[in-house]
Scaffold this motif. Structure first.
Motif, PDB file in Angstrom:
ATOM      1  N   SER A 267      80.591  37.945  36.403  1.00  0.00           N
ATOM      2  CA  SER A 267      81.495  36.726  35.768  1.00  0.00           C
ATOM      3  C   SER A 267      80.529  35.195  36.053  1.00  0.00           C
ATOM      4  O   SER A 267      80.449  35.043  37.315  1.00  0.00           O
ATOM      5  N   ARG A 268      80.766  34.614  35.726  1.00  0.00           N
ATOM      6  CA  ARG A 268      80.223  33.008  35.432  1.00  0.00           C
ATOM      7  C   ARG A 268      81.990  32.117  35.312  1.00  0.00           C
ATOM      8  O   ARG A 268      81.839  30.953  35.463  1.00  0.00           O
ATOM      9  N   VAL A 269      83.241  32.546  34.609  1.00  0.00           N
ATOM     10  CA  VAL A 269      84.194  32.148  34.333  1.00  0.00           C
ATOM     11  C   VAL A 269      85.245  32.859  34.491  1.00  0.00           C
ATOM     12  O   VAL A 269      85.086  34.060  34.541  1.00  0.00           O
ATOM     13  N   GLY A 270      86.430  31.775  35.190  1.00  0.00           N
ATOM     14  CA  GLY A 270      87.377  32.847  35.286  1.00  0.00           C
ATOM     15  C   GLY A 270      87.440  32.688  37.018  1.00  0.00           C
ATOM     16  O   GLY A 270      86.603  32.784  37.928  1.00  0.00           O
ATOM     17  N   LYS A 271      89.373  32.537  37.563  1.00  0.00           N
ATOM     18  CA  LYS A 271      89.623  32.394  38.870  1.00  0.00           C
ATOM     19  C   LYS A 271      89.318  33.901  39.592  1.00  0.00           C
ATOM     20  O   LYS A 271      89.969  35.333  38.782  1.00  0.00           O
ATOM     21  N   PRO A 272      88.342  34.649  40.489  1.00  0.00           N
ATOM     22  CA  PRO A 272      88.886  35.440  40.529  1.00  0.00           C
ATOM     23  C   PRO A 272      89.599  36.100  41.785  1.00  0.00           C
ATOM     24  O   PRO A 272      90.740  35.315  41.476  1.00  0.00           O
ATOM     25  N   THR A 273      89.488  37.151  41.831  1.00  0.00           N
ATOM     26  CA  THR A 273      91.035  37.960  42.270  1.00  0.00           C
ATOM     27  C   THR A 273      91.400  37.213  44.027  1.00  0.00           C
ATOM     28  O   THR A 273      90.649  37.801  45.115  1.00  0.00           O
ATOM     29  N   LEU A 274      92.064  36.398  44.041  1.00  0.00           N
ATOM     30  CA  LEU A 274      91.947  35.737  45.553  1.00  0.00           C
ATOM     31  C   LEU A 274      93.504  36.642  46.390  1.00  0.00           C
ATOM     32  O   LEU A 274      93.704  36.749  48.084  1.00  0.00           O
ATOM     33  N   GLU A 275      94.216  37.916  46.301  1.00  0.00           N
ATOM     34  CA  GLU A 275      94.950  38.930  47.303  1.00  0.00           C
ATOM     35  C   GLU A 275      93.565  39.649  47.843  1.00  0.00           C
ATOM     36  O   GLU A 275      93.141  40.613  46.850  1.00  0.00           O
TER      37      GLU A 275
END
Length: 459
Positions: free
Chosen positions: A311-319
């Motif tokens: 993916s090039r857009v969106g917030k990745p999982t940080l947990e």
């Protein structure tokens, strides 16, 4: 007029000649280099500049040696932090497994000793990049990929406003694409094999933890298919609804809507944010691999296709991923399985001569020598007298003592039999007879050896 011009030219020539002779024969003044304007730089700066030049030219070992000399010689220098960071950068640029390990440790030391410097964010990012460069394909070792995910998440949580935040987010999306692809392949294998429980566990983790994964809609579809084949079909409608709502531009949306109608479940409306996200994903530029380099990808250990489709857009999982994964079957000793997170494991404690019984979550298993199963008790003789029954119930522990210090493990042996004394008396005699047989065998073997030697050496 001509004479006047000639005289003037002659005079000018003589004056210039005299000046040249004076400059030739004049001695140059000695300049003190220690106090000259060109030597105003500090010695630590000179050493630092020389080391950086060595590193830039590829002489990494020489540069690191000069930087270490600077650290040891000038511990209070203003270039101390820069020297430590430059040593880590030198290991990182030189690459290689051993050098990357040294670079990771050097960057972590810099973050520990200089946490409030602006270069601390750069050092934390370099730790993640060192693991990222050593990341392997999804079907291979995932140690570096998981370490890279942890370090990128740490960087984004500690330094949310850093200028390199966008770069770190993109690399984290690529790392999570690789991790999700590995779990998806395992789940897909179990799905084709028909192991619904194992496939459901893997695919559910992929769909829940990595929503930006390029095959998340396929994982949801397979989860719906798995639950649709069971009695609890309402779970299948939930997964089909997630496809329609969260992945509205997926090619599986028409099929998901059809299954929802067949199950009698309502068809949800697509999420506008999901529509905008998938539209941006489709329009985002992606790197392409040439036809010449595609066959070479089979011989590389680093991921290739996964980084392109990430993916090039969106917030990745940080947990961070939790250590306890409920529902995972763990094989224990004795062909016993237990599930983490629910209940306690069975611990078998072997106690010679002890009584079999459970206390809490532990199980004491008495040692057996008669071939009986551990922890099993022999049934008491119903025709035995009351004294024998009491001893079988635990009252006759002294009567269950063993001969010659060996624990007696027969639970039903609470009473002494008439033949026990005879057996005890016969034991030493039997042992002595066996020792005599062993001695005879030893003598016979030594005599054979002597005969063989006599055949070879007759004198």
């Amino acid at each position: 007029m001509r004479r006047t011009l000639l005289v003037l030219l002659t005079g000018a020539f003589l004056v210039s000649a005299l000046q040249c002779d004076a400059q030739i024969f004049r001695k140059k003044k000695k300049v003190n280099k220690s106090t000259s304007a060109e030597n105003t730089a500090e010695p630590d700066k000179i050493l630092y500049d020389k080391a950086i030049e060595d590193v830039r030219r590829g002489r990494h070992e020489v540069g690191r040696l000069n930087l270490q000399t600077l650290i040891n010689t000038y511990p209070d220098s203003e270039y101390l932090a820069k020297a430590k960071l430059s040593i880590a950068d030198s290991f990182f640029k030189e690459s290689g497994k051993a050098n990357m390990t040294q670079a990771i440790q050097a960057y972590k030391d810099f973050v520990i000793f200089f946490p409030f410097m602006k270069e601390a964010a750069y050092a934390q990012l370099q730790v993640a990049m060192a693991h990222y460069r050593q990341m392997e394909k999804p079907d291979r070792d995932r140690t570096e990929a998981r370490a890279a995910e942890d370090e990128f998440q740490t960087y984004l949580q500690k330094y949310p406003n850093d200028p390199l935040e966008g770069k770190a987010e993109q690399h984290l999306r690529e790392v999570q694409e690789v991790l999700a692809e590995g779990d998806f392949r395992v789940g897909y294998y179990y799905y084709l094999k028909g192991d619904k429980k194992a496939a459901e566990f893997r695919l559910k983790g992929v769909a829940r933890r990595y929503p930006l994964y390029s095959k998340a809609d396929r994982a949801l579809w397979m989860l719906g298919q798995i639950w649709e084949g069971t009695e609890r079909k309402e779970f299948a409608s939930n997964y089909y609804a997630q496809i329609v709502r969260n992945y509205p531009l997926s090619p599986l949306v028409p099929d998901a809507k059809g299954r929802l109608k067949a199950l009698g479940a309502p068809v949800p409306q697509p999420d506008p944010k999901a529509v905008a996200w998938m539209t941006a994903e489709q329009n985002a530029p992606r790197p392409r691999t040439s036809l010449v380099r595609k066959p070479l990808g089979f011989f590389k250990t680093r991921p290739g296709q996964e980084l392109q489709v990430a993916s090039r857009v969106g917030k990745p999982t940080l947990e961070p991923e939790s250590d306890t994964s409920a529902g995972v079957d763990i094989l224990a000793g004795g062909d016993q399985t237990r599930k983490t997170g629910t209940g306690t494991g069975i611990v078998a404690t072997v106690t010679p001569g002890g009584s079999s019984g459970t206390a809490g979550a532990a199980e004491n298993v008495a040692a057996t020598t008669d071939g009986s199963a551990p922890g099993s008790e022999a049934p008491a003789d119903p025709n035995a007298p009351p004294a024998a029954a009491d001893s079988a119930n635990g009252g006759g522990t002294e009567a269950a003592a063993t001969v010659e210090g060996t624990p007696k493990t027969d639970a039903a042996a609470g009473t002494a039999h008439p033949g026990d004394a005879a057996k005890a008396d016969a034991a030493p005699a039997q042992d002595s007879a066996q020792n005599g047989i062993k001695d005879d065998k030893k003598k016979e073997s030594t005599s054979k050896k002597k005969k063989g030697l006599r055949k070879i050496v007759p004198w």
